[in-house]
Design a protein around this motif. Structure first.
Motif, PDB file in Angstrom:
ATOM      1  N   ASN A   1      12.142  -0.493  -2.905  1.00  0.00           N
ATOM      2  CA  ASN A   1      11.349  -1.375  -2.057  1.00  0.00           C
ATOM      3  C   ASN A   1      10.314  -2.135  -2.871  1.00  0.00           C
ATOM      4  O   ASN A   1      10.123  -3.338  -2.689  1.00  0.00           O
ATOM      5  CB  ASN A   1      10.659  -0.576  -0.956  1.00  0.00           C
ATOM      6  N   ALA A   2       9.651  -1.426  -3.779  1.00  0.00           N
ATOM      7  CA  ALA A   2       8.674  -2.082  -4.664  1.00  0.00           C
ATOM      8  C   ALA A   2       9.357  -3.155  -5.495  1.00  0.00           C
ATOM      9  O   ALA A   2       8.832  -4.269  -5.664  1.00  0.00           O
ATOM     10  CB  ALA A   2       8.010  -1.041  -5.567  1.00  0.00           C
ATOM     11  N   SER A   3      10.538  -2.843  -6.009  1.00  0.00           N
ATOM     12  CA  SER A   3      11.282  -3.786  -6.840  1.00  0.00           C
ATOM     13  C   SER A   3      11.676  -5.027  -6.051  1.00  0.00           C
ATOM     14  O   SER A   3      11.571  -6.163  -6.543  1.00  0.00           O
ATOM     15  CB  SER A   3      12.538  -3.113  -7.396  1.00  0.00           C
TER      16      SER A   3
ATOM     17  N   GLU B   1       0.832  -1.205   0.000  1.00  0.00           N
ATOM     18  CA  GLU B   1       0.000   0.000   0.000  1.00  0.00           C
ATOM     19  C   GLU B   1       0.867   1.255   0.000  1.00  0.00           C
ATOM     20  O   GLU B   1       1.632   1.499   0.927  1.00  0.00           O
ATOM     21  CB  GLU B   1      -0.910  -0.005   1.232  1.00  0.00           C
ATOM     22  N   ASN B   2       0.752   2.019  -1.078  1.00  0.00           N
ATOM     23  CA  ASN B   2       1.398   3.338  -1.165  1.00  0.00           C
ATOM     24  C   ASN B   2       2.896   3.302  -0.892  1.00  0.00           C
ATOM     25  O   ASN B   2       3.428   4.160  -0.179  1.00  0.00           O
ATOM     26  CB  ASN B   2       0.723   4.318  -0.191  1.00  0.00           C
ATOM     27  N   LEU B   3       3.595   2.346  -1.476  1.00  0.00           N
ATOM     28  CA  LEU B   3       5.045   2.321  -1.319  1.00  0.00           C
ATOM     29  C   LEU B   3       5.655   3.544  -2.004  1.00  0.00           C
ATOM     30  O   LEU B   3       5.269   3.914  -3.109  1.00  0.00           O
ATOM     31  CB  LEU B   3       5.644   1.049  -1.916  1.00  0.00           C
ATOM     32  N   HIS B   4       6.622   4.144  -1.348  1.00  0.00           N
ATOM     33  CA  HIS B   4       7.231   5.379  -1.856  1.00  0.00           C
ATOM     34  C   HIS B   4       8.507   5.120  -2.654  1.00  0.00           C
ATOM     35  O   HIS B   4       8.719   5.714  -3.706  1.00  0.00           O
ATOM     36  CB  HIS B   4       7.547   6.317  -0.691  1.00  0.00           C
ATOM     37  N   HIS B   5       9.336   4.226  -2.164  1.00  0.00           N
ATOM     38  CA  HIS B   5      10.640   4.013  -2.791  1.00  0.00           C
ATOM     39  C   HIS B   5      10.586   2.887  -3.837  1.00  0.00           C
ATOM     40  O   HIS B   5      10.231   1.754  -3.504  1.00  0.00           O
ATOM     41  CB  HIS B   5      11.687   3.660  -1.731  1.00  0.00           C
ATOM     42  N   PRO B   6      10.988   3.180  -5.075  1.00  0.00           N
ATOM     43  CA  PRO B   6      10.982   2.150  -6.119  1.00  0.00           C
ATOM     44  C   PRO B   6      11.819   0.922  -5.778  1.00  0.00           C
ATOM     45  O   PRO B   6      11.479  -0.188  -6.177  1.00  0.00           O
ATOM     46  CB  PRO B   6      11.546   2.892  -7.336  1.00  0.00           C
TER      47      PRO B   6
ATOM     48  N   ILE C   1      10.510  -2.420   4.938  1.00  0.00           N
ATOM     49  CA  ILE C   1       9.357  -3.050   4.296  1.00  0.00           C
ATOM     50  C   ILE C   1       9.739  -4.224   3.401  1.00  0.00           C
ATOM     51  O   ILE C   1       9.100  -5.271   3.427  1.00  0.00           O
ATOM     52  CB  ILE C   1       8.531  -1.998   3.492  1.00  0.00           C
ATOM     53  N   SER C   2      10.811  -4.070   2.642  1.00  0.00           N
ATOM     54  CA  SER C   2      11.176  -5.150   1.729  1.00  0.00           C
ATOM     55  C   SER C   2      11.678  -6.374   2.494  1.00  0.00           C
ATOM     56  O   SER C   2      11.419  -7.517   2.093  1.00  0.00           O
ATOM     57  CB  SER C   2      12.233  -4.675   0.728  1.00  0.00           C
ATOM     58  N   VAL C   3      12.368  -6.133   3.608  1.00  0.00           N
ATOM     59  CA  VAL C   3      12.848  -7.248   4.433  1.00  0.00           C
ATOM     60  C   VAL C   3      11.679  -7.908   5.154  1.00  0.00           C
ATOM     61  O   VAL C   3      11.573  -9.145   5.203  1.00  0.00           O
ATOM     62  CB  VAL C   3      13.897  -6.762   5.447  1.00  0.00           C
ATOM     63  N   ALA C   4      10.783  -7.106   5.698  1.00  0.00           N
ATOM     64  CA  ALA C   4       9.604  -7.650   6.382  1.00  0.00           C
ATOM     65  C   ALA C   4       8.767  -8.493   5.426  1.00  0.00           C
ATOM     66  O   ALA C   4       8.273  -9.566   5.794  1.00  0.00           O
ATOM     67  CB  ALA C   4       8.762  -6.511   6.953  1.00  0.00           C
ATOM     68  N   ALA C   5       8.605  -8.007   4.207  1.00  0.00           N
ATOM     69  CA  ALA C   5       7.832  -8.758   3.214  1.00  0.00           C
ATOM     70  C   ALA C   5       8.522 -10.077   2.882  1.00  0.00           C
ATOM     71  O   ALA C   5       7.874 -11.129   2.781  1.00  0.00           O
ATOM     72  CB  ALA C   5       7.640  -7.924   1.957  1.00  0.00           C
ATOM     73  N   ALA C   6       9.840 -10.040   2.719  1.00  0.00           N
ATOM     74  CA  ALA C   6      10.569 -11.260   2.374  1.00  0.00           C
ATOM     75  C   ALA C   6      10.442 -12.314   3.473  1.00  0.00           C
ATOM     76  O   ALA C   6      10.150 -13.487   3.207  1.00  0.00           O
ATOM     77  CB  ALA C   6      12.040 -10.928   2.124  1.00  0.00           C
ATOM     78  N   VAL C   7      10.638 -11.894   4.736  1.00  0.00           N
ATOM     79  CA  VAL C   7      10.539 -12.827   5.856  1.00  0.00           C
ATOM     80  C   VAL C   7       9.126 -13.399   5.967  1.00  0.00           C
ATOM     81  O   VAL C   7       8.929 -14.612   6.104  1.00  0.00           O
ATOM     82  CB  VAL C   7      10.926 -12.119   7.174  1.00  0.00           C
ATOM     83  N   SER C   8       8.146 -12.524   5.885  1.00  0.00           N
ATOM     84  CA  SER C   8       6.745 -12.935   6.073  1.00  0.00           C
ATOM     85  C   SER C   8       6.269 -13.840   4.940  1.00  0.00           C
ATOM     86  O   SER C   8       5.630 -14.877   5.185  1.00  0.00           O
ATOM     87  CB  SER C   8       5.852 -11.700   6.165  1.00  0.00           C
ATOM     88  N   LEU C   9       6.553 -13.442   3.716  1.00  0.00           N
ATOM     89  CA  LEU C   9       6.082 -14.217   2.566  1.00  0.00           C
ATOM     90  C   LEU C   9       6.781 -15.570   2.476  1.00  0.00           C
ATOM     91  O   LEU C   9       6.168 -16.570   2.091  1.00  0.00           O
ATOM     92  CB  LEU C   9       6.280 -13.420   1.280  1.00  0.00           C
ATOM     93  N   TYR C  10       8.045 -15.614   2.850  1.00  0.00           N
ATOM     94  CA  TYR C  10       8.736 -16.903   2.880  1.00  0.00           C
ATOM     95  C   TYR C  10       8.050 -17.848   3.866  1.00  0.00           C
ATOM     96  O   TYR C  10       7.810 -19.019   3.572  1.00  0.00           O
ATOM     97  CB  TYR C  10      10.204 -16.727   3.278  1.00  0.00           C
ATOM     98  N   SER C  11       7.715 -17.324   5.044  1.00  0.00           N
ATOM     99  CA  SER C  11       7.095 -18.155   6.072  1.00  0.00           C
ATOM    100  C   SER C  11       5.754 -18.720   5.619  1.00  0.00           C
ATOM    101  O   SER C  11       5.510 -19.927   5.725  1.00  0.00           O
ATOM    102  CB  SER C  11       6.914 -17.329   7.355  1.00  0.00           C
ATOM    103  N   VAL C  12       4.878 -17.852   5.110  1.00  0.00           N
ATOM    104  CA  VAL C  12       3.543 -18.337   4.745  1.00  0.00           C
ATOM    105  C   VAL C  12       3.589 -19.184   3.473  1.00  0.00           C
ATOM    106  O   VAL C  12       2.807 -20.135   3.326  1.00  0.00           O
ATOM    107  CB  VAL C  12       2.528 -17.181   4.601  1.00  0.00           C
TER     108      VAL C  12
ATOM    109  N   PHE D   1       2.770   3.010  -7.749  1.00  0.00           N
ATOM    110  CA  PHE D   1       3.643   1.852  -7.566  1.00  0.00           C
ATOM    111  C   PHE D   1       4.637   1.814  -8.724  1.00  0.00           C
ATOM    112  O   PHE D   1       4.290   1.480  -9.850  1.00  0.00           O
ATOM    113  CB  PHE D   1       2.815   0.568  -7.525  1.00  0.00           C
ATOM    114  N   THR D   2       5.871   2.194  -8.448  1.00  0.00           N
ATOM    115  CA  THR D   2       6.911   2.205  -9.481  1.00  0.00           C
ATOM    116  C   THR D   2       8.061   1.319  -9.032  1.00  0.00           C
ATOM    117  O   THR D   2       8.361   1.224  -7.836  1.00  0.00           O
ATOM    118  CB  THR D   2       7.431   3.625  -9.739  1.00  0.00           C
ATOM    119  N   PHE D   3       8.684   0.662  -9.997  1.00  0.00           N
ATOM    120  CA  PHE D   3       9.794  -0.223  -9.661  1.00  0.00           C
ATOM    121  C   PHE D   3      10.903  -0.094 -10.694  1.00  0.00           C
ATOM    122  O   PHE D   3      10.710   0.460 -11.776  1.00  0.00           O
ATOM    123  CB  PHE D   3       9.319  -1.682  -9.567  1.00  0.00           C
ATOM    124  N   SER D   4      12.068  -0.580 -10.330  1.00  0.00           N
ATOM    125  CA  SER D   4      13.247  -0.506 -11.191  1.00  0.00           C
ATOM    126  C   SER D   4      13.535  -1.863 -11.812  1.00  0.00           C
ATOM    127  O   SER D   4      13.721  -2.860 -11.101  1.00  0.00           O
ATOM    128  CB  SER D   4      14.465  -0.046 -10.373  1.00  0.00           C
TER     129      SER D   4
END
Length: 215
Positions: free
Chosen positions: A43-45, A36-41, A161-172, A68-71
């Motif tokens: 992190n989105a990437s 939701e509303n990520l600011h840094h590309p 955010i990117s680390v939290a997402a990686a840890v959480s998504l790996y677990s589930v 939502f923009t990414f590199s």
């Protein structure tokens, strides 16, 4: 499209075809990521790259306040293989996920938050991650079924955010594969639809072949 698929399939080398099939049959449908509303590309990437690596096919991006923009330099092409859903509001995002049978849990500090490893996995599960500074919005909190936290034992009590997402998504993702009877995988119909979009990306000038055959 059947004719185009035949031609493209014939152009794919055996080793590449084996890789496509192996990845396709490990794709998860019962776990999705919502940002939701990520600011840094970057992190989105990073979130996109993590999802692709873990076999999480669907990513939902809510763009109420931030696009939502990414590199592509960071995703290294990972974004090409994902299904990205863009939403103007969290309500729209939640409605789409609810219609598909998903429960929504937000990553946030909350007295009632469940530890990550206790999230219910038998129902399709969408994990929601908020803005780098503001976190999950009030609208998103209200629309979710609950909240979750990543238990920590250090002085730091939060993650990027990117680390939290990686840890959480790996677990589930791991739990879905191990604990669900269907492994949390995409069904045959969605795999077939996905293959239609992947094949043109797997062959030089594949998109041109599809367009020419559609004329």
């Amino acid at each position: 499209m059947e004719r185009a698929e035949e031609i493209l399939r014939a152009a794919v080398r055996p080793r590449r075809w084996a890789k496509i099939e192996a990845v396709l049959h490990q794709r998860l449908g019962a776990v999705r990521a919502v940002v939701e509303n990520l600011h840094h590309p970057h992190n989105a990437s990073a979130v996109l790259r993590t999802c692709e690596a873990l076999g999480i096919q669907h990513v939902h991006a809510v763009e109420t306040a931030e696009d939502f923009t990414f590199s592509r330099r960071i995703t290294l092409g990972a974004h090409k293989w994902l299904t990205l859903h863009r939403h103007e509001t969290f309500a729209d995002c939640a409605a789409e996920l609810r219609a598909a049978g998903f429960c929504l849990y937000a990553a946030m500090l909350d007295p009632e938050a469940k530890p990550l490893e206790e999230l219910p996995i038998q129902e399709p599960l969408a994990l929601v991650f908020g803005n780098e500074k503001q976190g999950v919005s009030a609208a998103a909190r209200a629309a979710c079924d609950g909240a979750f936290i990543i238990p920590m034992t250090g002085f730091a009590q939060s993650l990027n955010i990117s680390v939290a997402a990686a840890v959480s998504l790996y677990s589930v993702a791991r739990r879905a594969r191990l604990e669900r009877a269907d492994g949390g995988l995409l069904d045959a119909a969605e795999r077939a639809r996905l293959l239609e979009t992947w094949l043109p990306k797997s062959v030089a000038c594949g998109s041109r072949v599809v367009r020419a055959l559609r004329k």
